[in-house]
Design an enzyme around this catalytic site. Structure first.
Site, mmCIF file in Angstrom:
data_model
loop_
_atom_site.group_PDB
_atom_site.id
_atom_site.type_symbol
_atom_site.label_atom_id
_atom_site.label_comp_id
_atom_site.label_asym_id
_atom_site.label_seq_id
_atom_site.Cartn_x
_atom_site.Cartn_y
_atom_site.Cartn_z
ATOM 1 N N HIS A 70 56.868 40.480 39.550
ATOM 2 C CA HIS A 70 57.354 39.145 40.095
ATOM 3 C C HIS A 70 58.499 39.808 41.050
ATOM 4 O O HIS A 70 58.678 38.911 41.989
ATOM 5 C CB HIS A 70 58.156 38.606 38.766
ATOM 6 C CG HIS A 70 57.100 37.723 38.162
ATOM 7 N ND1 HIS A 70 57.234 37.460 36.794
ATOM 8 C CD2 HIS A 70 55.969 36.985 38.522
ATOM 9 C CE1 HIS A 70 56.075 36.624 36.413
ATOM 10 N NE2 HIS A 70 55.333 36.402 37.393
ATOM 11 N N GLU A 112 31.036 31.704 45.802
ATOM 12 C CA GLU A 112 31.578 32.815 45.581
ATOM 13 C C GLU A 112 30.882 33.599 44.579
ATOM 14 O O GLU A 112 31.118 34.668 44.154
ATOM 15 C CB GLU A 112 33.140 32.445 44.959
ATOM 16 C CG GLU A 112 33.075 31.348 43.832
ATOM 17 C CD GLU A 112 34.446 30.897 43.482
ATOM 18 O OE1 GLU A 112 35.213 31.697 43.540
ATOM 19 O OE2 GLU A 112 34.323 29.809 42.895
ATOM 20 N N ASP A 115 35.889 36.573 45.271
ATOM 21 C CA ASP A 115 34.960 36.634 43.985
ATOM 22 C C ASP A 115 33.751 37.002 44.489
ATOM 23 O O ASP A 115 32.948 37.880 43.905
ATOM 24 C CB ASP A 115 35.147 35.213 43.434
ATOM 25 C CG ASP A 115 35.985 35.378 42.383
ATOM 26 O OD1 ASP A 115 36.472 36.559 41.981
ATOM 27 O OD2 ASP A 115 36.333 34.374 41.808
ATOM 28 N N CYS A 148 38.083 30.502 52.582
ATOM 29 C CA CYS A 148 39.535 30.223 51.855
ATOM 30 C C CYS A 148 39.672 31.685 51.174
ATOM 31 O O CYS A 148 40.841 31.831 50.605
ATOM 32 C CB CYS A 148 39.593 29.327 50.752
ATOM 33 S SG CYS A 148 38.479 29.249 49.616
#
Length: 572
Positions: A184, A426, A450, A497
Site C-alpha cells: 500500500h 483474454e 490475462d 485495456c
C-alpha cells in the site's frame, strides 16, 4: 545502490532517517477491568485517527487511496480480532501483550501466504498493531506532517498511515529497505506521484540524516556522494523531466493524430467514479475500462442497485457523450469480496471468477445489469463481459441483459436502445475463434494481462517466474493480431485495456494493426499521445511485417524498442 523502482520520477534532496522508538512488550498487567479499558480507549482513538487519515487521503489522492484506510477501519472493528484480545486480557494478560500476541499471529498468517498481494497485507496489520501499541504505551512517533524543506524519507518500511500523514509538498521521495510493488505504501506513492524505491538492503548503514541523495524511481538507481559536476548533471536531468511534463500537459486539448493525419483513440481505465476527474484532466477520448468490481471491494455488504446506478450515472454524466465501457463484475483471482463469502480455491485465476461467478450467482449479476441499464440513458454506455471462454457464456450473458431490459421496461423505466455489448478477449479459446465471437459482439477489448498469462501458463503475480511473463512473446502478439483482424472482418471495433496498451514499445505494433482504441492509466495517456504524433500508420504497418516472423520475445522487443527510441527522442 539499487532497489526496485515502484514510483517513477527523479529526486534529489536531503535524507531523513525515519526510525521510531522501539516498542518493548511487557506483561505487567493491572486488573482485567483496567487493562480492558486501556485497550478499548486505544482502539477508539486509533479508529478515529484512521477515519481522519481516510479523509486526508480522499482529498489528496482520491478514492483508491482512501479505500486503504476503509480496510483499516474494517479491521479495527472486526470482532474476530477484538474478541480474542479481550479473552486474553480476561485471563490476566496486559492489553499490550494481548494485542501483540493476536496481531503478531495474524501478521504471520498473511506473511506465509503464497500470493504476493495477500502476503503484503501483513504490512497493513503491522501498521495497525504498532499504532495500537504506541497509543497504549504513550510513545510518540516522528511527525512527518510538518517538514521544513524538501526531504527524502528513508525507512525500514513505510506504513500506509505514515504515507497518508506526510507533508506531501515537502516529501521529495521515499526509500525503503523492505516492501514490494503492490504494497500500500507503493500504491500511495504512485497515486501521490512521489518517487519511491523499495527493497534496498542496508540503507540505514549507508546513509545519515542530512545526506544529499539522488535517485531514479523508475530504474531503482540511488546515487550518494555526488561530485559537484554530478549534482549539476542530475539537476539538469530533473529540470528536463519537469520541462517534459510541462510540454506534455500542453497536449491535453490537442487531438491524438498521427503524422499522416489518422486519429488514434486514447481512452483511460478507471476503478471508481472519482477517477473520472483525472480522465477529464488528461483529455481522454473515453473510458475503455471501468472496473466495476471496485464498487464491491472493501465493503461489509454488497452494493445495492441504487448505489450502483448512481455510480454509473455519475461517470456517464461526467463523460458527456464519450464512450464509457463498463466491465461487469470481475471478482475472483486476485480480487476478493468479503461480503460474498466465497470459498478459497487452489487456483483462483482459473476458478469461479468473473462471468462464471455471475452465472453461479445470477441474482448478483441481475442487480448490476439493472443498474447499468437504468444508467444507460445518461450517456454513451458500453457493457463488456469479462472472462468469456465460450459462445454459450456469451449468449447466456446477453440473454440476462435482454431479460433485465424487458423487466425494467415493464416497470416503466427508460433504457437506451441499441446498447453496444462486447467482451474482453483474454482467454486463448476466444482469441483463436475470434471470428465466431465477432459475429455476436458489438466490440472487442483485448485484456493482455490475462491473455498473456493464460497463453504462456505463467502466473503474472509469481516473482519466481516473472521473466516468462512477456506480452512480446510471438504467440501472444500472434493472438493479438488474430483478434484485431477478426474484429475488422466482421466490421466491429477492437480496443485494448491491458497493460500492453500503455507500453510505448507496443504502440507502433498496435497502430500498424489498426487497433481502434488504446485504454490505459490516466498518467500514461499524454506520453502515448505525444508518441503517436511522431508516428505514421504506414511505417507502423512495416513494423508489423518486421516482427511477425521473429522467434523470441527478446527479438520482438528489441525491434520495437529500437524503432520507438528513434521517435521518442524527438518528443518535447
Amino acid at each position: 545502490m539499487r532497489g526496485l523502482g515502484v514510483s517513477n520520477g527523479l529526486c534529489y534532496a536531503k535524507v531523513l532517517l525515519y526510525e521510531e522508538q522501539p516498542i518493548i512488550i511487557t506483561d505487567d498487567a493491572k486488573n482485567a477491568e483496567e487493562e480492558s479499558h486501556i485497550f478499548k480507549e486505544a482502539l477508539q482513538v486509533v479508529y478515529e485517527e484512521t477515519l481522519a487519515l481516510k479523509e486526508k487521503a480522499l482529498s489528496e489522492a482520491g478514492k483508491d487511496a482512501a479505500d486503504i484506510f476503509d480496510a483499516h477501519c474494517t479491521i479495527l472493528k472486526d470482532e474476530t480480532m477484538i474478541t480474542p484480545i479481550k479473552e486474553i486480557i480476561r485471563n490476566g494478560s496486559s492489553a499490550v501483550k494481548a494485542v501483540d500476541q493476536v496481531l503478531s499471529d495474524l501478521i504471520r498468517t498473511f506473511e506465509e501466504m503464497d500470493d504476493e498481494y495477500l502476503s503484503l497485507r501483513a504490512l497493513d496489520i503491522k501498521d495497525i498493531k504498532d499504532r495500537l501499541l504506541r497509543k497504549m504505551l504513550g510513545l510518540e512517533g516522528i511527525n512527518l506532517g510538518k517538514l521544513s524543506e524538501s526531504t527524502i524519507i528513508v525507512a525500514k518500511d513505510i506504513s500506509p498511515s505514515m504515507t497518508a500523514g506526510m507533508d506531501v509538498k515537502n516529501v521529495a521521495g521515499m526509500l525503503m529497505e523492505s516492501g514490494g510493488k503492490n504494497s500500500h505504501a507503493s500504491i500511495l506513492a504512485r497515486t501521490l506521484e512521489i518517487p519511491a524505491i523499495v527493497g534496498v538492503d542496508g540503507l540505514f548503514a549507508k546513509l545519515s540524516n542530512g545526506d544529499m541523495v539522488a535517485f531514479d524511481g523508475e530504474t531503482g538507481e540511488i546515487y550518494t556522494n555526488l561530485s559537484k559536476d554530478e549534482v549539476e548533471a542530475f539537476k539538469k536531468k530533473k529540470k528536463a523531466e519537469t520541462d517534459r511534463k510541462a510540454k506534455l500537459s500542453q497536449l491535453v486539448h490537442e487531438e491524438s493524430l498521427t503524422k499522416d493525419g489518422q486519429k488514434i483513440n486514447l481512452y483511460c481505465n478507471i476503478g471508481t467514479p472519482d477517477d473520472v476527474a483525472k480522465v477529464l484532466e488528461k483529455g481522454a477520448d473515453g473510458i475503455g475500462l471501468f472496473r466495476s468490481e471496485f464498487l464491491y471491494l472493501s465493503r461489509k455488504d454488497l452494493p445495492s442497485e441504487q448505489m450502483q446506478y448512481l455510480s454509473y450515472k455519475k461517470v456517464l454524466n461526467a463523460m458527456e457523450n464519450k464512450p464509457v465501457i463498463v466491465r461487469t463484475l470481475d471478482i475472483g483471482g486476485d480480487k476478493e469480496v468479503p461480503a460474498l463469502g466465497l470459498k478459497k480455491e487452489e487456483n483462483p485465476f482459473m476458478g469461479l471468477r468473473a462471468i462464471r461467478l455471475c452465472k453461479e450467482k445470477k441474482d448478483l449479476f441481475m442487480v448490476q445489469l439493472r443498474a447499468l441499464l437504468r444508467a444507460s440513458t445518461a450517456g454513451n454506455l458500453h457493457i463488456m463481459f469479462p472472462m468469456i471462454s465460450s459462445l454459450d457464456e456469451l449468449r447466456w450473458a446477453k440473454s440476462m441483459v435482454a431479460e433485465c431490459r424487458e423487466e425494467l421496461q415493464s416497470e416503466g423505466i427508460a433504457v437506451k436502445e441499441n446498447l453496444p455489448i462486447g467482451i474482453m478477449v483474454e482467454i486463448p479459446s476466444v482469441a483463436i475463434k475470434a471470428d465466431l465471437f465477432a459475429k455476436e459482439c458489438d466490440f472487442f477489448s483485448i485484456g493482455t494481462n490475462d491473455l498473456t498469462q493464460y497463453t504462456l501458463a505463467v502466473d503474472r503475480g509469481n516473482e519466481a517466474i516473472s521473466s516468462l511473463y512477456n506480452h512480446f512473446n510471438p504467440a501472444v502478439i500472434s493472438l493479438i493480431k488474430m483478434v484485431i483482424e477478426a474484429a475488422h472482418r466482421s466490421g466491429i471495433p477492437c480496443g485494448m485495456c491491458g497493460e500492453a496498451a500503455a507500453n510505448p514499445e507496443m504502440l507502433a505494433f498496435l497502430m500498424g494493426l489498426h487497433l481502434d482504441e488504446f485504454s490505459m492509466t490516466a498518467s500514461a495517456l499524454l506520453e502515448a499521445k505525444a508518441l503517436a504524433r511522431e508516428l505514421s500508420v504506414k511505417e507502423c504497418e512495416e513494423v508489423v511485417t518486421m516482427v511477425m516472423n521473429l522467434e523470441t520475445a527478446d527479438q520482438v522487443e528489441k525491434i520495437l524498442k529500437d524503432f520507438i527510441e528513434k521517435r521518442r527522442n524527438k518528443i518535447c
